[in-house]
Design a protein around this motif. Structure first.
Motif, short mmCIF file in Angstrom:
data_model
loop_
_atom_site.label_atom_id
_atom_site.label_comp_id
_atom_site.label_asym_id
_atom_site.label_seq_id
_atom_site.Cartn_x
_atom_site.Cartn_y
_atom_site.Cartn_z
N THR A 1 -37.44 8.24 41.01
CA THR A 1 -37.08 8.01 39.61
C THR A 1 -37.27 9.26 38.78
OG1 THR A 1 -37.81 5.73 39.91
CG2 THR A 1 -37.46 6.46 37.67
N VAL A 2 -38.36 9.97 39.01
CA VAL A 2 -38.58 11.25 38.33
C VAL A 2 -37.42 12.21 38.61
CG1 VAL A 2 -40.01 13.35 38.40
CG2 VAL A 2 -41.09 11.09 38.17
N ASN A 3 -36.98 12.24 39.86
CA ASN A 3 -35.91 13.17 40.23
C ASN A 3 -34.58 12.81 39.60
OD1 ASN A 3 -37.78 14.53 41.73
ND2 ASN A 3 -37.10 13.74 43.71
N ASP A 4 -34.28 11.52 39.49
CA ASP A 4 -33.03 11.12 38.83
C ASP A 4 -33.01 11.59 37.38
OD1 ASP A 4 -31.89 10.01 41.06
OD2 ASP A 4 -32.39 7.94 40.55
N LEU A 5 -34.15 11.50 36.72
CA LEU A 5 -34.23 11.99 35.34
C LEU A 5 -34.09 13.51 35.30
CD1 LEU A 5 -37.17 9.76 34.03
CD2 LEU A 5 -34.75 9.58 33.37
N ALA A 6 -34.75 14.19 36.25
CA ALA A 6 -34.67 15.65 36.29
C ALA A 6 -33.25 16.12 36.52
CB ALA A 6 -35.59 16.19 37.39
N ALA B 1 -33.47 16.24 32.11
CA ALA B 1 -34.49 15.66 31.23
C ALA B 1 -35.90 15.94 31.74
CB ALA B 1 -34.28 14.15 31.12
N THR B 2 -36.85 15.86 30.84
CA THR B 2 -38.27 15.87 31.20
C THR B 2 -38.73 14.43 31.35
OG1 THR B 2 -38.64 17.89 29.91
CG2 THR B 2 -40.58 16.56 30.47
N PRO B 3 -39.14 13.99 32.56
CA PRO B 3 -39.56 12.60 32.76
C PRO B 3 -40.79 12.28 31.91
CG PRO B 3 -39.15 13.70 34.86
CD PRO B 3 -39.15 14.77 33.82
N ARG B 4 -40.81 11.08 31.31
CA ARG B 4 -41.91 10.68 30.43
C ARG B 4 -42.56 9.37 30.86
NH1 ARG B 4 -43.23 15.31 27.74
NH2 ARG B 4 -41.38 16.22 26.73
N TYR B 5 -41.78 8.31 30.98
CA TYR B 5 -42.33 6.97 31.20
C TYR B 5 -41.57 6.24 32.30
CZ TYR B 5 -44.03 8.12 26.54
OH TYR B 5 -44.60 8.77 25.47
N LEU B 6 -42.31 5.44 33.08
CA LEU B 6 -41.72 4.63 34.14
C LEU B 6 -42.14 3.18 33.98
CD1 LEU B 6 -42.42 6.76 37.38
CD2 LEU B 6 -40.53 6.99 35.75
N SER B 7 -41.28 2.30 34.49
CA SER B 7 -41.68 0.91 34.69
C SER B 7 -41.62 0.63 36.19
CB SER B 7 -40.73 -0.05 33.95
OG SER B 7 -39.45 -0.05 34.56
N ALA B 8 -42.33 -0.41 36.63
CA ALA B 8 -42.35 -0.73 38.06
C ALA B 8 -42.34 -2.24 38.24
CB ALA B 8 -43.58 -0.13 38.73
N GLY B 9 -41.41 -2.73 39.04
CA GLY B 9 -41.37 -4.14 39.40
C GLY B 9 -41.62 -4.30 40.88
N PHE B 10 -42.46 -5.29 41.26
CA PHE B 10 -42.82 -5.52 42.65
C PHE B 10 -42.32 -6.88 43.10
CE2 PHE B 10 -45.78 -2.46 41.02
CZ PHE B 10 -46.04 -1.60 42.08
N ILE B 11 -41.60 -6.91 44.22
CA ILE B 11 -41.26 -8.16 44.88
C ILE B 11 -42.07 -8.21 46.16
CG2 ILE B 11 -39.42 -9.54 45.93
CD1 ILE B 11 -37.46 -8.11 44.05
#
Length: 404
Positions: A137-142, A146-156
């Motif tokens: 996810t960081v890399n997709d933003l990069a 962009a400078t990565p700032r915040y992430l969300s995480a969902g677990f199944i």
């Protein structure tokens, strides 16, 4: 769904030719016969003309999913994936922010991306599903600049999944987030019945800020631009395949999973200035995940309507990866990476770009692997080590399922 752009439109094409094999295999003769009839007696198309005409006709068609059921190939990042995205998701959700089908959406000063991780096995040499989810996810933003700032995480989670393994995964995610300088600020958890999942799946979303003003675009590649890869390719995909223990092969491989935002920041600082195109000297950035380097370059060639000509001798591949690919009959150009990126840079800035990348540990083995050209538009070609040239098409099928 990771939106990635291409105008390849069906899943019924022949597979990408092996080195030295004529594009199209047995169907080439049929194309030739048809092309001669169309051209008439004054012009007899060459074999190359016939292949290019066939590809162009296919790309002009409307995307259509011909299968009645989803297959593993629809998640491989190749032709089937792109057809599914264009014919189903883009058709349903079409809007100006989605239509570029990049690694993320850019609006104003923000970039947004989302991804899902279903890798098998969950733990592998060099990483696990946790740090893979953060780094991806960081890399997709990069790649959006962009400078990565915040992430969300969902677990199944599957009923019966060991709590110890869950702790190990979350600890890995936390360490990766600290290393990347991002916060995991929200999330969700669902549990499904035993046998209804594969232990643990993770979905992530990320928000980054556009601090440098560079607007990167797959459609901005210009003839003469240099194509650079930040390091040896194919390590993640081959590591996952061998980690499954289904093959009697021994190789000392580890995944290349890593956050690339510092590397992209160095590159943009070194040569991201105003050089005539919207992205400055850096035209476009892409991480070579599903479908590998070949898929990324096909997307860029199609979006910009340029050709991209690669030199096989300059593409960095570690001996263990090359050996494993040769034994399995897999072209390393189609094998996923999780810590490598493709950068397309204006010709006059190629040396500065290489210097910036090689000054960082993750870019120490960066190399110029090709150039953009005028003709034939929309195609990727490879100059082989044997002196020939072959078309590098989008991936067909799924030789490496569940690698991310």
């Amino acid at each position: 769904m990771t939106p990635e752009h291409t105008t390849e439109h069906t899943t019924e094409h022949t597979t990408a030719p092996a080195p030295g094999q004529a594009p199209g295999g047995e169907t080439t003769a049929l194309w030739a016969e048809s092309a001669v009839r169309e051209a008439g007696p004054l012009h007899r198309p060459t074999r190359e003309d016939q292949v290019l005409q066939r590809i162009e006709r296919a790309r002009r068609g409307k995307a259509r999913v011909r299968e009645d059921l989803v297959t593993l190939a629809h998640g491989a990042g190749g032709k089937a994936t792109h057809t599914l995205i264009e014919a189903v998701f883009l058709e349903a959700f079409r809007n100006p922010l989605l239509e570029p089908l990049g690694d993320g959406a850019v609006t104003g000063t923000l970039a947004l991306t989302t991804d899902a991780y279903v890798v098998r096995p969950l733990f592998f040499p060099g990483g696990d599903i946790g740090d893979l989810a953060v780094n991806g996810t960081v890399n997709d933003l990069a790649m959006c600049g962009a400078t990565p700032r915040y992430l969300s995480a969902g677990f199944i989670l599957e009923e019966g999944f060991p709590i110890a393994d869950l702790r190990r995964i979350t600890a890995s995610m936390a360490a990766a987030a600290r290393a990347a300088g991002v916060w995991i600020v929200t999330g969700d958890t669902k549990v499904v019945e035993n046998g209804k999942a594969d232990g643990c799946y993770i979905t992530t979303a990320g928000v980054g800020t556009l601090d440098r003003g560079a607007t990167l675009s797959a459609a901005s590649v210009t003839p003469g631009d240099a194509v650079i890869v930040s390091g040896p390719i194919g390590e993640h995909g081959m590591t996952i395949m061998l980690a499954r223990g289904e093959l009697d092969l021994e190789a000392h491989l580890t995944s290349d999973t890593a956050p690339l935002h510092d590397l992209t920041a160095r590159l943009l600082s070194a040569c991201g200035g105003p050089t005539g195109a919207v992205g400055g000297a850096v035209r476009c950035l892409r991480d070579a995940t599903r479908g590998g380097v070949a898929t990324v370059l096909n997307e860029l060639a199609t979006a910009s309507q340029v050709s991209i000509v690669l030199d096989e001798n300059t593409i960095p591949i570690r001996p263990d990866v090359r050996g494993a690919c040769e034994l399995l009959g897999i072209d390393p150009l189609y094998v996923a990476c999780e810590g490598r990126m493709i950068a397309v840079v204006a010709a006059g800035h190629a040396d500065a770009a290489l210097d910036a990348l090689r000054a960082h540990p993750l870019g120490a083995d960066a190399a110029i692997i090709g150039r953009a050209g005028d003709d034939p538009p929309g195609l990727v070609l490879l100059k082989t080590s044997f002196g020939g040239t072959r078309i590098v098409d989008l991936l067909v099928g799924d030789p490496l399922p569940r690698i991310c």
